[in-house]
Design a protein around this motif. Structure first.
Motif, PDB file in Angstrom:
ATOM      1  N   THR A   1       3.084  -9.937  -3.436  1.00 52.85           N
ATOM      2  CA  THR A   1       3.307 -10.500  -2.104  1.00 52.85           C
ATOM      3  C   THR A   1       2.323  -9.924  -1.094  1.00 52.85           C
ATOM      4  O   THR A   1       1.705 -10.654  -0.311  1.00 52.85           O
ATOM      5  CB  THR A   1       4.751 -10.233  -1.641  1.00 52.85           C
ATOM      6  N   LEU A   2       2.153  -8.606  -1.096  1.00 54.86           N
ATOM      7  CA  LEU A   2       1.260  -7.962  -0.133  1.00 54.86           C
ATOM      8  C   LEU A   2      -0.205  -8.289  -0.406  1.00 54.86           C
ATOM      9  O   LEU A   2      -0.996  -8.425   0.531  1.00 54.86           O
ATOM     10  CB  LEU A   2       1.503  -6.454  -0.123  1.00 54.86           C
ATOM     11  N   ILE A   3      -0.579  -8.459  -1.665  1.00 56.73           N
ATOM     12  CA  ILE A   3      -1.954  -8.860  -1.971  1.00 56.73           C
ATOM     13  C   ILE A   3      -2.195 -10.293  -1.516  1.00 56.73           C
ATOM     14  O   ILE A   3      -3.244 -10.603  -0.932  1.00 56.73           O
ATOM     15  CB  ILE A   3      -2.257  -8.652  -3.470  1.00 56.73           C
ATOM     16  N   ALA A   4      -1.214 -11.179  -1.721  1.00 60.12           N
ATOM     17  CA  ALA A   4      -1.339 -12.550  -1.231  1.00 60.12           C
ATOM     18  C   ALA A   4      -1.476 -12.562   0.294  1.00 60.12           C
ATOM     19  O   ALA A   4      -2.309 -13.295   0.852  1.00 60.12           O
ATOM     20  CB  ALA A   4      -0.146 -13.388  -1.672  1.00 60.12           C
ATOM     21  N   ALA A   5      -0.672 -11.755   0.984  1.00 60.20           N
ATOM     22  CA  ALA A   5      -0.764 -11.671   2.447  1.00 60.20           C
ATOM     23  C   ALA A   5      -2.129 -11.134   2.878  1.00 60.20           C
ATOM     24  O   ALA A   5      -2.707 -11.607   3.869  1.00 60.20           O
ATOM     25  CB  ALA A   5       0.350 -10.784   2.996  1.00 60.20           C
ATOM     26  N   THR A   6      -2.658 -10.179   2.135  1.00 62.24           N
ATOM     27  CA  THR A   6      -3.992  -9.647   2.427  1.00 62.24           C
ATOM     28  C   THR A   6      -5.039 -10.747   2.313  1.00 62.24           C
ATOM     29  O   THR A   6      -5.901 -10.890   3.191  1.00 62.24           O
ATOM     30  CB  THR A   6      -4.327  -8.482   1.473  1.00 62.24           C
ATOM     31  N   HIS A   7      -4.972 -11.541   1.249  1.00 59.13           N
ATOM     32  CA  HIS A   7      -5.925 -12.643   1.075  1.00 59.13           C
ATOM     33  C   HIS A   7      -5.820 -13.641   2.225  1.00 59.13           C
ATOM     34  O   HIS A   7      -6.843 -14.109   2.746  1.00 59.13           O
ATOM     35  CB  HIS A   7      -5.700 -13.349  -0.258  1.00 59.13           C
ATOM     36  N   LEU A   8      -4.592 -13.961   2.641  1.00 59.23           N
ATOM     37  CA  LEU A   8      -4.403 -14.895   3.751  1.00 59.23           C
ATOM     38  C   LEU A   8      -4.973 -14.337   5.049  1.00 59.23           C
ATOM     39  O   LEU A   8      -5.661 -15.045   5.789  1.00 59.23           O
ATOM     40  CB  LEU A   8      -2.915 -15.227   3.907  1.00 59.23           C
ATOM     41  N   ALA A   9      -4.704 -13.070   5.332  1.00 62.38           N
ATOM     42  CA  ALA A   9      -5.227 -12.442   6.557  1.00 62.38           C
ATOM     43  C   ALA A   9      -6.749 -12.438   6.540  1.00 62.38           C
ATOM     44  O   ALA A   9      -7.396 -12.764   7.555  1.00 62.38           O
ATOM     45  CB  ALA A   9      -4.681 -11.024   6.697  1.00 62.38           C
ATOM     46  N   ARG A  10      -7.333 -12.097   5.420  1.00 69.00           N
ATOM     47  CA  ARG A  10      -8.795 -12.055   5.315  1.00 69.00           C
ATOM     48  C   ARG A  10      -9.409 -13.441   5.465  1.00 69.00           C
ATOM     49  O   ARG A  10     -10.497 -13.570   6.029  1.00 69.00           O
ATOM     50  CB  ARG A  10      -9.203 -11.413   3.988  1.00 69.00           C
ATOM     51  N   ARG A  11      -8.721 -14.472   4.977  1.00 72.23           N
ATOM     52  CA  ARG A  11      -9.224 -15.839   5.146  1.00 72.23           C
ATOM     53  C   ARG A  11      -9.317 -16.219   6.621  1.00 72.23           C
ATOM     54  O   ARG A  11     -10.135 -17.058   7.001  1.00 72.23           O
ATOM     55  CB  ARG A  11      -8.332 -16.827   4.394  1.00 72.23           C
ATOM     56  N   MET A  12      -8.487 -15.608   7.464  1.00 70.63           N
ATOM     57  CA  MET A  12      -8.525 -15.873   8.905  1.00 70.63           C
ATOM     58  C   MET A  12      -9.462 -14.915   9.634  1.00 70.63           C
ATOM     59  O   MET A  12      -9.571 -14.973  10.858  1.00 70.63           O
ATOM     60  CB  MET A  12      -7.114 -15.784   9.487  1.00 70.63           C
ATOM     61  N   GLY A  13     -10.101 -14.010   8.911  1.00 72.18           N
ATOM     62  CA  GLY A  13     -11.032 -13.076   9.525  1.00 72.18           C
ATOM     63  C   GLY A  13     -10.420 -11.771   9.989  1.00 72.18           C
ATOM     64  O   GLY A  13     -11.077 -10.968  10.644  1.00 72.18           O
ATOM     65  N   ALA A  14      -9.165 -11.540   9.649  1.00 73.33           N
ATOM     66  CA  ALA A  14      -8.481 -10.316  10.075  1.00 73.33           C
ATOM     67  C   ALA A  14      -8.677  -9.204   9.046  1.00 73.33           C
ATOM     68  O   ALA A  14      -8.979  -9.453   7.878  1.00 73.33           O
ATOM     69  CB  ALA A  14      -6.998 -10.589  10.281  1.00 73.33           C
ATOM     70  N   HIS A  15      -8.473  -7.985   9.502  1.00 72.84           N
ATOM     71  CA  HIS A  15      -8.584  -6.793   8.651  1.00 72.84           C
ATOM     72  C   HIS A  15      -7.190  -6.213   8.428  1.00 72.84           C
ATOM     73  O   HIS A  15      -6.444  -5.991   9.385  1.00 72.84           O
ATOM     74  CB  HIS A  15      -9.471  -5.745   9.339  1.00 72.84           C
ATOM     75  N   VAL A  16      -6.843  -5.970   7.171  1.00 75.31           N
ATOM     76  CA  VAL A  16      -5.566  -5.323   6.858  1.00 75.31           C
ATOM     77  C   VAL A  16      -5.790  -3.820   6.877  1.00 75.31           C
ATOM     78  O   VAL A  16      -6.474  -3.267   6.024  1.00 75.31           O
ATOM     79  CB  VAL A  16      -5.001  -5.792   5.506  1.00 75.31           C
ATOM     80  N   GLN A  17      -5.236  -3.190   7.896  1.00 76.85           N
ATOM     81  CA  GLN A  17      -5.370  -1.748   8.093  1.00 76.85           C
ATOM     82  C   GLN A  17      -4.627  -0.967   7.011  1.00 76.85           C
ATOM     83  O   GLN A  17      -5.104   0.042   6.527  1.00 76.85           O
ATOM     84  CB  GLN A  17      -4.820  -1.383   9.473  1.00 76.85           C
ATOM     85  N   GLU A  18      -3.425  -1.479   6.661  1.00 72.69           N
ATOM     86  CA  GLU A  18      -2.603  -0.766   5.693  1.00 72.69           C
ATOM     87  C   GLU A  18      -1.443  -1.661   5.271  1.00 72.69           C
ATOM     88  O   GLU A  18      -1.032  -2.546   6.011  1.00 72.69           O
ATOM     89  CB  GLU A  18      -2.053   0.521   6.331  1.00 72.69           C
ATOM     90  N   ALA A  19      -0.923  -1.419   4.079  1.00 71.64           N
ATOM     91  CA  ALA A  19       0.329  -2.019   3.628  1.00 71.64           C
ATOM     92  C   ALA A  19       1.384  -0.925   3.690  1.00 71.64           C
ATOM     93  O   ALA A  19       1.158   0.185   3.196  1.00 71.64           O
ATOM     94  CB  ALA A  19       0.206  -2.560   2.205  1.00 71.64           C
ATOM     95  N   ALA A  20       2.519  -1.235   4.305  1.00 74.08           N
ATOM     96  CA  ALA A  20       3.564  -0.237   4.499  1.00 74.08           C
ATOM     97  C   ALA A  20       4.883  -0.754   3.948  1.00 74.08           C
ATOM     98  O   ALA A  20       5.182  -1.948   4.042  1.00 74.08           O
ATOM     99  CB  ALA A  20       3.714   0.086   5.981  1.00 74.08           C
ATOM    100  N   ALA A  21       5.662   0.153   3.376  1.00 76.17           N
ATOM    101  CA  ALA A  21       6.971  -0.201   2.835  1.00 76.17           C
ATOM    102  C   ALA A  21       7.889   1.008   2.881  1.00 76.17           C
ATOM    103  O   ALA A  21       7.425   2.151   2.966  1.00 76.17           O
ATOM    104  CB  ALA A  21       6.834  -0.702   1.398  1.00 76.17           C
ATOM    105  N   ILE A  22       9.157   0.730   2.802  1.00 78.57           N
ATOM    106  CA  ILE A  22      10.127   1.814   2.728  1.00 78.57           C
ATOM    107  C   ILE A  22      10.047   2.458   1.345  1.00 78.57           C
ATOM    108  O   ILE A  22      10.054   3.673   1.216  1.00 78.57           O
ATOM    109  CB  ILE A  22      11.548   1.288   3.013  1.00 78.57           C
ATOM    110  N   ILE A  23       9.936   1.623   0.298  1.00 81.72           N
ATOM    111  CA  ILE A  23      10.022   2.091  -1.086  1.00 81.72           C
ATOM    112  C   ILE A  23       8.780   1.703  -1.875  1.00 81.72           C
ATOM    113  O   ILE A  23       8.302   0.575  -1.761  1.00 81.72           O
ATOM    114  CB  ILE A  23      11.240   1.453  -1.797  1.00 81.72           C
ATOM    115  N   ASP A  24       8.299   2.619  -2.702  1.00 79.95           N
ATOM    116  CA  ASP A  24       7.274   2.316  -3.701  1.00 79.95           C
ATOM    117  C   ASP A  24       7.916   2.468  -5.075  1.00 79.95           C
ATOM    118  O   ASP A  24       8.693   3.399  -5.309  1.00 79.95           O
ATOM    119  CB  ASP A  24       6.083   3.271  -3.572  1.00 79.95           C
TER     120      ASP A  24
END
Length: 182
Positions: free
Chosen positions: A131-154
């Protein structure tokens, strides 16, 4: 109030065999039922990002909305919703990805980010990272930079955090569970 990992971990309920046999689902519902634990989680994330160059907060459908919305409010940042297919009303960008259970699609409004925007992506947990990798691809397609992925649990044994790092996305999680940890 400082973050107490042990207290928060104790409130995350393991549900064996959900949504299918062999899976231990990490239920964060009890954590959100505790005002003290919710405050610790929010404060930990706000403290981490209050001085960062982040311009937006991205939240994953649906449990990522719970923490992402509160953090966006506390930081006074716009909230970008990354939704399951067919849930957004306007023009969308879509990205397919693999989950622990099959294939899915993630969508975001096509006009939600611009060139130069920077965001943190929030979800409740990182399993395979799809899910987070898909969101990263979508953000990058719009020209945005993903600073970090954050979650409560790994869930490190499922490799999602490692996949995100390989994709150039730093990861920050408040706690982790091994697959056999009850």
């Amino acid at each position: 109030m400082s973050f107490d990992e042990a207290a928060c971990k104790a409130l995350i309920r393991p549900v064996v065999g959900f949504p299918k046999p062999g899976v231990v689902f990490r239920d964060i519902t009890p954590l959100f039922q505790s005002p003290r634990a919710m405050r610790m989680v929010v404060d930990a994330f706000v403290e981490r990002y209050v001085e960062s160059p982040v311009t937006h907060i991205g939240a994953m459908d649906a449990r990522g909305f719970l923490i992402g919305a509160v953090v966006a409010h506390e930081l006074n940042k716009p909230l970008i919703l990354f939704r399951k297919k067919g849930k957004l009303p306007a023009d969308v960008l879509s990205e397919g990805y693999q989950t622990e259970y099959g294939e899915a699609f993630l969508e975001v409004h096509a006009d939600s980010l611009c060139e130069g925007d920077s965001l943190v992506l929030f979800d409740d947990l990182i399993a395979t990272g799809g899910t987070l990798i898909a969101a990263t691809h979508l953000a990058r397609r719009m020209g945005a930079h993903v600073q970090e992925a954050a979650a409560i649990i790994d869930l490190p044994e499922l490799g999602g955090a490692a996949r995100l790092r390989q994709a150039g996305v730093p990861v920050h999680c408040l706690t982790a569970f091994t697959l056999d940890e009850q």
